[in-house]
Design an enzyme around this catalytic site. Structure first.
Site, mmCIF file in Angstrom:
data_model
loop_
_atom_site.group_PDB
_atom_site.id
_atom_site.type_symbol
_atom_site.label_atom_id
_atom_site.label_comp_id
_atom_site.label_asym_id
_atom_site.label_seq_id
_atom_site.Cartn_x
_atom_site.Cartn_y
_atom_site.Cartn_z
ATOM 1 N N HIS A 129 0.830 -1.207 0.000
ATOM 2 C CA HIS A 129 0.000 0.000 0.000
ATOM 3 C C HIS A 129 0.867 1.261 0.000
ATOM 4 O O HIS A 129 0.355 2.373 -0.186
ATOM 5 C CB HIS A 129 -0.917 -0.014 1.221
ATOM 6 C CG HIS A 129 -2.157 0.811 1.061
ATOM 7 N ND1 HIS A 129 -2.344 1.708 0.020
ATOM 8 C CD2 HIS A 129 -3.283 0.896 1.824
ATOM 9 C CE1 HIS A 129 -3.517 2.299 0.148
ATOM 10 N NE2 HIS A 129 -4.109 1.824 1.234
ATOM 11 N N ASP A 173 -8.157 -12.574 -16.793
ATOM 12 C CA ASP A 173 -8.043 -13.892 -17.438
ATOM 13 C C ASP A 173 -6.578 -14.173 -17.725
ATOM 14 O O ASP A 173 -5.973 -13.558 -18.603
ATOM 15 C CB ASP A 173 -8.869 -13.897 -18.728
ATOM 16 C CG ASP A 173 -8.762 -15.210 -19.495
ATOM 17 O OD1 ASP A 173 -8.092 -16.143 -19.001
ATOM 18 O OD2 ASP A 173 -9.320 -15.284 -20.602
#
Length: 435
Positions: free
Chosen positions: A151, A369
């Site tokens: 982060h 994908d």
């Protein structure tokens, strides 16, 4: 259902070409972001694809992707990232459990096992900026791909951009994405004397015990009813995020009050993606960095929480922030204005219930994908180092119109929250992913 994992391989994946830069400047907001990973877990059918071939393709495509996202292969040094091509961590694990059995009997407490391992007592500053863990299920039935990014350099939108680029490279052999790192485009570099303080792992939490993370699913039909209930004259058509967030805050607050002798003030802090609010000629839509701001809603200790009232306050505040951003862009004072806004939300008082809310809805996680089709399911988990952070993360259901809410509350509050009938009128606690 318990998941027993066996780690097979741990290795480092380096970029396939040298970094074009030596260093990347961190902004002041980067430095004040919690030292934690943002993690998402993607579950896939393998469609008869060999686990070995799938793994090798992931590693080679990750190496190629890191050459474009080169700071993720570096390490934080002080107030900048050394783009030293040290690489990303890649772990491969296996379980005898079948993917379908796992998803039909989902135990969210087991999801942390799919995260990259963080050693007890290890400083987050020593973590790789990017860590990946790939877990193959039994009999070639499926695979879980967990992507964890620091982060300190990325927000959720940056994580999505990285995953999309990596998946495209894995499935199609190349990506034509143009990558831009924001650095100090919006937020300035840190001054020599830190004069502002922002929420961090320590300052946002007055929780000394452990928090529990639970998954609640809001079906589209229930969300429609909730939005109708949340409507008011000032907000006749609430969004699903406004309605769901307001209900969760109301119920979480009730749970807290049930465990307190003296009620506390409640503050809800909501994250905002700046890419959706700043013109693309100033901030590209897929820029990488902590390009977020936030605002807070406050309620006095004795105040009652009605959902339409919360939604109206939510809408009024966000419209005010949007207008402030628009004006500050014109004056070229965006970063300082946003820093001042966030500084106003910070309180060091321990007698406040703080709830950090963030929506990952409409982010295309289900389009990731890697060559075996879309994910069967996308899950969320957090490392144990984050077990004292009270937070809510909203993610689209696979169908897109529903919402999965991942809610972390103190253990004693969660025991009340899970039985709140107002909440359960609209949400189901951890239903099976597949039936």
């Amino acid at each position: 259902m318990e998941v027993k994992l066996e780690v097979a391989v741990r290795e480092v994946i380096k970029p396939d070409s040298p970094s074009p830069r030596d260093r990347l400047q961190l902004s002041i907001l980067d430095l004040y972001c919690p030292a934690m990973y943002l993690s998402t877990i993607f579950f896939y059918d393998l469609d008869n694809m060999s686990p070995k071939i799938f793994s090798e393709n992931l590693k080679s495509s990750l190496s190629e992707t890191l050459s474009r996202f080169y700071p993720l292969a570096g390490r934080i040094e002080g107030v900048s990232i050394s783009c030293n091509d040290e690489g990303a961590a890649f772990t491969e694990a296996r379980t005898d459990l079948l993917l379908l059995d796992f998803l039909r009997n989902l135990n969210t407490d087991c999801l942390s096992g799919f995260l990259p391992t963080v050693a007890a007592g290890e400083s987050p500053a020593a973590w790789p900026l990017l860590s990946v863990k790939v877990t193959f299920f039994g009999s070639g039935s499926g695979v879980a791909v967990c992507v964890s990014v620091s982060h300190k350099i990325c927000d959720a939108a940056s994580l999505v951009t990285f995953i999309k680029d990596w998946a495209t490279t894995a499935a199609k052999g190349k990506s034509n994405s143009s990558i831009e790192f924001a650095e100090t485009t919006i937020y300035p570099p840190p001054p020599s004397h830190m004069y502002l303080e922002f929420p961090s792992t320590d300052s946002t939490s007055n929780i000394t015990g452990k928090c529990l993370l639970k998954r609640f699913v809001f079906e589209p039909s229930k969300i429609a009813k909730l939005r109708h209930k949340a409507a008011s004259e000032s907000v006749p058509v609430p969004t699903r995020v406004e309605a769901v967030t307001s209900l969760i805050w109301r119920c979480a607050r009730k749970s807290s009050r049930s465990n307190l002798v003296i009620p506390r003030q409640a503050v809800m802090w909501l994250a905002m993606d700046l890419r959706l609010r700043i013109p693309s000629n100033v901030l590209p839509q897929e820029a990488i960095g902590n390009l977020q701001s936030g605002f807070s809603l406050k309620k006095d200790a004795e105040s009652e929480f009605e959902i339409p009232e919360i939604v109206a306050a939510f809408r009024k505040t966000i419209e005010g922030v949007n207008e402030m951003i628009k004006e500050s862009v014109q004056r070229n004072t965006t970063g300082q204005s946003l820093l001042s806004l966030m500084a106003e939300t910070v309180s060091k008082s321990a007698d406040i219930d703080r709830y950090i809310m963030t929506s990952w809805c409409r982010k295309p996680f289900y389009k990731a994908d890697f060559g075996s089709g879309s994910p069967v399911w996308v899950g969320y988990a957090s490392h144990t180092i984050e077990d004292n952070i009270v937070c809510v993360v909203l993610i689209d259901s696979k169908e897109g119109d529903g919402v999965e809410a991942w809610i972390s509350l103190p253990e004693e509050d969660m025991s009340v929250f899970v039985d709140d009938q107002e909440l359960l009128a609209y949400a189901v606690l951890n239903p099976p992913v597949l039936t």
